[in-house]
Design a protein around this motif. Structure first.
Motif, PDB file in Angstrom:
ATOM      1  N   ASN A 152       0.855  -1.186   0.000  1.00  0.00           N
ATOM      2  CA  ASN A 152       0.000   0.000   0.000  1.00  0.00           C
ATOM      3  C   ASN A 152       0.890   1.234   0.000  1.00  0.00           C
ATOM      4  OD1 ASN A 152      -2.127   1.763   0.110  1.00  0.00           O
ATOM      5  ND2 ASN A 152      -2.456   1.548   2.311  1.00  0.00           N
ATOM      6  N   ASN A 197      -4.603   1.866   5.581  1.00  0.00           N
ATOM      7  CA  ASN A 197      -4.118   0.535   5.972  1.00  0.00           C
ATOM      8  C   ASN A 197      -5.099  -0.246   6.829  1.00  0.00           C
ATOM      9  OD1 ASN A 197      -1.603   0.712   4.663  1.00  0.00           O
ATOM     10  ND2 ASN A 197      -0.745   1.868   6.372  1.00  0.00           N
ATOM     11  N   THR A 252       3.800  -1.613   3.817  1.00  0.00           N
ATOM     12  CA  THR A 252       3.189  -0.303   3.673  1.00  0.00           C
ATOM     13  C   THR A 252       4.205   0.795   3.978  1.00  0.00           C
ATOM     14  OG1 THR A 252       1.280   1.045   4.312  1.00  0.00           O
ATOM     15  CG2 THR A 252       2.334  -0.245   6.043  1.00  0.00           C
ATOM     16  N   SER A 307       0.092   1.188  12.693  1.00  0.00           N
ATOM     17  CA  SER A 307       0.957   0.266  11.946  1.00  0.00           C
ATOM     18  C   SER A 307       2.029  -0.320  12.854  1.00  0.00           C
ATOM     19  CB  SER A 307       1.590   0.958  10.738  1.00  0.00           C
ATOM     20  OG  SER A 307       2.384   2.057  11.115  1.00  0.00           O
ATOM     21  N   MET A 316       1.247  -7.125   9.827  1.00  0.00           N
ATOM     22  CA  MET A 316       1.934  -6.352   8.809  1.00  0.00           C
ATOM     23  C   MET A 316       3.373  -6.832   8.781  1.00  0.00           C
ATOM     24  SD  MET A 316       2.009  -2.178   8.553  1.00  0.00           S
ATOM     25  CE  MET A 316       0.211  -2.081   8.410  1.00  0.00           C
TER      26      MET A 316
END
Length: 346
Positions: free
Chosen positions: A256, A261, A281, A288, A297
């Protein structure tokens, strides 16, 4: 000045010489965690230099008296731009300048252009902008520069305008870094998709170009099956990601380049893919950071917003003085779960 005084430089002077915020200097001097080793060394080096010389880092005032700045970032504000906004305000306070910050809807080029042009007659002494690549915005910035108002672009470039410094990542290199970490984590093969903003940010195009270039060169067995344009909202990213995962159940990676997100994370979780799909990302945020720790992630490509803010304000001041601003690219920092850290300025 006594020898005792020389051994204790002021925090503000160390911050000025090191190019970081006073909060970062305070963390380093007091041994608190959350500061990268390279930044720690930069602060310590500035401390040693000032202690040895007994001098202030600059003899002139940090900014021309009465300087008032305007800053325009993409809105609605998200976590990364919120962080940059806070850092810009803190830097302005530190340097003794007034700063008004506005978040302009990313796709509303008319409003952004009008806001930029309004700076021509309201006493604004400098503009910091996250520019959308559009003729109206380009013309407005060109008129400001022609009128002698210093303008600095942050986070994304706008090439072709003489006298427009850029402070931010080398986004093409950052895109290559995202592709490299994705390819290595996926075993150099598999299907991926990537998301980018519908707003015309050159930074996203440069990241995309970098990603595709390294896939061609080093990971020819990785196939890009879908590219998805979003409006940077978690809701739209969730809708698109949900459809994507249904269409491509064998998908192994997602990048991304933009915001939203949380929506992608939610879609991965609902599909039972939250732990096994490689999700990369940009820009470390509180959420995040939590996703990295919890394994939802894989990696974040980060740019230090505190450094961007400091250099952007300094670049405006440098233009007023006729000196060269620091235009070195902001380093792209690869953050994984095992080198996670606190956010800059928090």
């Amino acid at each position: 000045m006594s020898d005792h005084d020389k051994q204790k430089p002021r925090i503000s002077d160390i911050a000025l010489l090191a190019g970081v915020g006073t909060a970062t200097v305070d963390r380093v001097l007091n041994g608190r965690p959350g500061v990268r080793s390279a930044t720690v060394e930069k602060v310590r080096a500035a401390e040693r230099e000032l202690a040895a010389s007994g001098a202030r880092p600059k003899l002139m005032q940090p900014a021309p008296a009465g300087l008032a700045l305007r800053a325009f970032l993409g809105g609605p504000p998200g976590f990364a731009n919120d962080n940059l906004g806070r850092c810009l305000r803190a830097t302005a306070r530190q340097k003794g300048v007034a700063l008004r910050l506005d978040f302009v809807k990313r796709t509303d080029v008319v409003t952004l252009a009008e806001a930029l042009l309004a700076c021509l007659g309201d006493g604004t002494g400098g503009v910091i902008v996250q520019p959308v690549e559009h003729p109206l915005v380009r013309d407005a910035i060109g008129k400001l520069i022609a009128a002698g108002v210093p303008v600095v672009s942050v986070l994304t470039t706008l090439p072709g305008l003489t006298g427009l410094p850029y402070i931010g990542l080398d986004n093409r290199a950052a895109g290559r870094l995202a592709g490299q970490i994705l390819g290595n984590m996926m075993g150099k093969k598999g299907k991926i998709a990537y998301f980018f903003s519908e707003a015309i940010y050159r930074s996203h195009e440069e990241r995309e170009a970098g990603l595709r270039s390294i896939l061609r060169e080093d990971f020819p067995a990785i196939e890009v099956v879908e590219t998805l344009s979003t409006n940077d909202t978690p809701e739209e990213c969730f809708r698109l990601a949900t459809t994507l995962l249904k269409r491509f159940p064998a998908l192994e990676g997602i990048v991304n380049f933009a915001a939203g997100n949380r929506g992608i994370e939610r879609a991965l979780s609902d599909a039972g893919r939250g732990q096994d799909l490689c999700f990369v990302t940009f820009n470390l945020t509180a959420l995040s950071r939590a996703a990295l720790i919890e394994g939802r992630m894989a990696a974040v490509i980060h740019q230090d917003m505190e450094v961007i803010a400091s250099r952007a304000v300094a670049a405006v001041i440098a233009q007023h003085r006729g000196t060269a601003p620091d235009l070195r690219p902001i380093p792209a920092e690869l953050i994984l779960r095992e080198n996670i850290r606190d956010l800059d300025g928090e």
